[in-house]
Scaffold this active site. Structure first.
Site, PDB file in Angstrom:
ATOM      1  N   LYS A 286       0.271   3.882  -2.720  1.00  0.00           N
ATOM      2  CA  LYS A 286      -0.768   4.915  -2.654  1.00  0.00           C
ATOM      3  C   LYS A 286      -0.167   6.315  -2.588  1.00  0.00           C
ATOM      4  O   LYS A 286      -0.823   7.295  -2.951  1.00  0.00           O
ATOM      5  CB  LYS A 286      -1.696   4.659  -1.461  1.00  0.00           C
ATOM      6  CG  LYS A 286      -2.575   3.412  -1.593  1.00  0.00           C
ATOM      7  CD  LYS A 286      -3.498   3.281  -0.391  1.00  0.00           C
ATOM      8  CE  LYS A 286      -4.503   2.144  -0.552  1.00  0.00           C
ATOM      9  NZ  LYS A 286      -3.918   0.819  -0.313  1.00  0.00           N
TER      10      LYS A 286
ATOM     11  N   SER B 244       0.783  -1.236   0.000  1.00  0.00           N
ATOM     12  CA  SER B 244       0.000   0.000   0.000  1.00  0.00           C
ATOM     13  C   SER B 244       0.811   1.282   0.000  1.00  0.00           C
ATOM     14  O   SER B 244       0.245   2.371  -0.133  1.00  0.00           O
ATOM     15  CB  SER B 244      -0.955   0.013   1.196  1.00  0.00           C
ATOM     16  OG  SER B 244      -2.073  -0.811   0.945  1.00  0.00           O
TER      17      SER B 244
ATOM     18  N   SER C 206      -5.674   3.726   4.338  1.00  0.00           N
ATOM     19  CA  SER C 206      -5.252   2.792   3.288  1.00  0.00           C
ATOM     20  C   SER C 206      -6.467   2.287   2.512  1.00  0.00           C
ATOM     21  O   SER C 206      -6.679   1.090   2.342  1.00  0.00           O
ATOM     22  CB  SER C 206      -4.466   1.618   3.882  1.00  0.00           C
ATOM     23  OG  SER C 206      -3.676   1.013   2.875  1.00  0.00           O
TER      24      SER C 206
END
Length: 510
Positions: free
Chosen positions: A161, A158, A344
């Site tokens: 991102k 993640s 997230s």
């Protein structure tokens, strides 16, 4: 400093971290409420995050010389800055103990040898497995002060991102909003003002569109039904057919990982991220048909407002002759990026990657989102060798980033040359306070990072990562990224990553 039971931060260091972050951490209650207010505006800063563009028709506006995608709209900021953005010169004066404050760009720069001595024992620890990579960059200058295979392309989980948010902000600007619209199709023998027989609910790609009674700053299907019903009644239309349009997105809707509680099918039209429970973040049961479900909910809201919908809603593409009846708009892109990073949020991440593609005039799918994300980042001048943006969320193991890419993006977000990127910093979870870091930094070894470390987490089976910012013990603002791709125990790996970030926070490392 001591462990969690009695950890203490110097007043100047806490103030410095809050200024860099754009968020004063008064209490854990503030973290629970989220890092944005009900209007979607970060209260600390980012109001100057993009050049002022006035007001006007969304479909004819531009950012960086490029037209905005249909279904979206930038708006004038709603409030002035509370804190000014951090510039290359750094932070304001220290307080407490009579000390003279150093600035983030003027404090002593940590020595590479000292950082190596402090960090490498942890990077080589069993918790991270073999091949852990790292990059530490001075935010004021962009200079890498420590690297360990920092150009190695690795599965980011993640932490990708950060790149997704930076790309979207760079092409659309932080005040951009995603529109969901209702249009009326002209009936046969159409005349101006004639009652429409068919309306189309057109998705613009806002995953935060909500069917709930409390919108909490999100665009509301109920509000859209209010406005649509009012417009229809003015035309004496009390019965209509309803279609829904998801044509802004193309390609497969199901993420390569398959049906999963971490993400709904990616659709230009959905409500509440396709969640089938009352949750607002994290894993949850998801619908397999987000667009039909949203259309069904909208039909029900119209009926509640005195407009009958004939038959079941059906898929369609709005024609060029269709006339807009009503719209609702998402929270600003700055708030969406912050929410994505803090929690997230995979659904928002995939939506923002597609918004980047739409900004380039492309029908958005996984392939075009990847291509346009890369192009946007290339224009920012960050190192892209070996990288691949297989998705916007980091769920796809085919994705690759380097530690140096992540620290380059974080350093750019901290600099006044790129104020549009500020939400990349302000959205980062705060150690021990918010989002995916709320329950971490509780051990004696990492407690001194509480409230100082701000970082995006990344977790897949065998993959653990952490990338963010910290103000070190001398007052220098550092961007860091730590990537590990061969972990066997996620709990131990996360604890080691937390210790690495805490080491940066407590190390002057002259």
């Amino acid at each position: 400093m001591s462990g969690r039971g009695g950890w203490q931060l110097k007043t100047w260091q806490f103030t410095a971290a809050a200024a860099v972050a754009g968020l004063a951490l008064a209490s854990a209650a503030a973290a629970a409420a989220g890092p944005w207010d009900s209007g979607g505006q970060r209260t600390a800063e980012s109001r100057r995050a993009a050049p002022g563009t006035g007001v006007g028709d969304a479909d004819h506006r531009t950012v960086a010389g490029r037209p905005l995608p249909v279904g979206s709209d930038p708006v004038t900021p709603e409030a002035p800055d509370v804190l000014a953005p951090l510039d290359a010169g750094g932070l304001g004066p220290r307080s407490g103990e009579g000390a003279r404050e150093a600035a983030a760009g003027q404090a002593p720069l940590p020595a590479t040898a000292a950082l190596k001595a402090a960090l490498e024992p942890l990077l080589k620890a069993d918790g991270l497995g073999p091949g852990a990579a790292a990059s530490v960059v001075d935010a004021a200058t962009g200079k890498e002060v420590y690297g360990r295979t920092a150009k190695a392309a690795m599965v980011p989980a993640s932490t990708v991102k950060i790149a997704t948010g930076a790309a979207a902000l760079s092409v659309l600007g932080p005040d951009h909003r995603i529109r969901t619209t209702v249009v009326a199709e002209p009936a046969p023998g159409y005349e101006d003002g004639a009652p429409p027989e068919e309306i189309v609910l057109v998705g613009g790609g806002d995953p935060t569109l909500t069917a709930r009674a409390e919108a909490d700053g999100n665009a509301s299907l109920r509000t859209l039904a209010d406005r649509t019903a009012a417009a229809l009644k003015k035309r004496d239309a009390r019965t209509v057919r309803l279609s829904y349009d998801t044509s802004a997105y193309g390609g497969p809707a199901v993420h390569p990982i398959g049906p999963n509680e971490n993400i709904a099918p990616v659709s230009a039209l959905m409500a509440d991220e396709g969640r089938l429970d009352d949750s607002r973040s994290g894993p949850a049961p998801r619908t397999a048909k987000p667009a039909p479900d949203a259309a069904d909910a909208f039909a029900g809201f119209l009926a509640d407002r005195g407009v009958k919908v004939k038959g079941a809603p059906r898929p369609a593409t709005a024609s060029d002759r269709a006339e807009e009846l009503a719209d609702v708009r998402s929270a600003p892109l700055s708030a969406l990026v912050e929410r994505m990073l803090t929690h997230s949020d995979n659904d928002i991440a995939e939506a923002l990657a597609r918004q980047t593609a739409l900004a380039a005039g492309k029908k958005a799918d996984f392939a075009t989102a990847e291509r346009e994300t890369r192009r946007a980042l290339d224009r920012l001048g960050v190192p892209l060798a070996g990288t691949r943006f297989a998705d916007g969320s980091g769920l796809d193991r085919a994705g690759r980033v380097t530690p140096r890419l992540l620290t380059s993006l974080l350093a750019r977000a901290a600099h006044t040359d790129h104020p549009e990127l500020r939400p990349v910093l302000t959205g980062l979870p705060v150690a021990g306070f918010s989002g995916t870091l709320a329950g971490r930094y509780e051990s004696e070894e990492s407690a001194d990072g509480t409230g100082v470390v701000r970082a995006k987490t990344g977790t897949l089976t065998g993959v653990n990562s952490l990338a963010g910012t910290v103000v070190d013990a001398d007052g220098r603002l550092l961007a860091f990224s730590f990537l590990a791709g061969a972990t066997t125990d996620p709990t131990t790996a996360q604890a080691t990553l937390d210790r690495l970030a805490t080491t940066l926070a407590t190390c002057g490392c002259p």
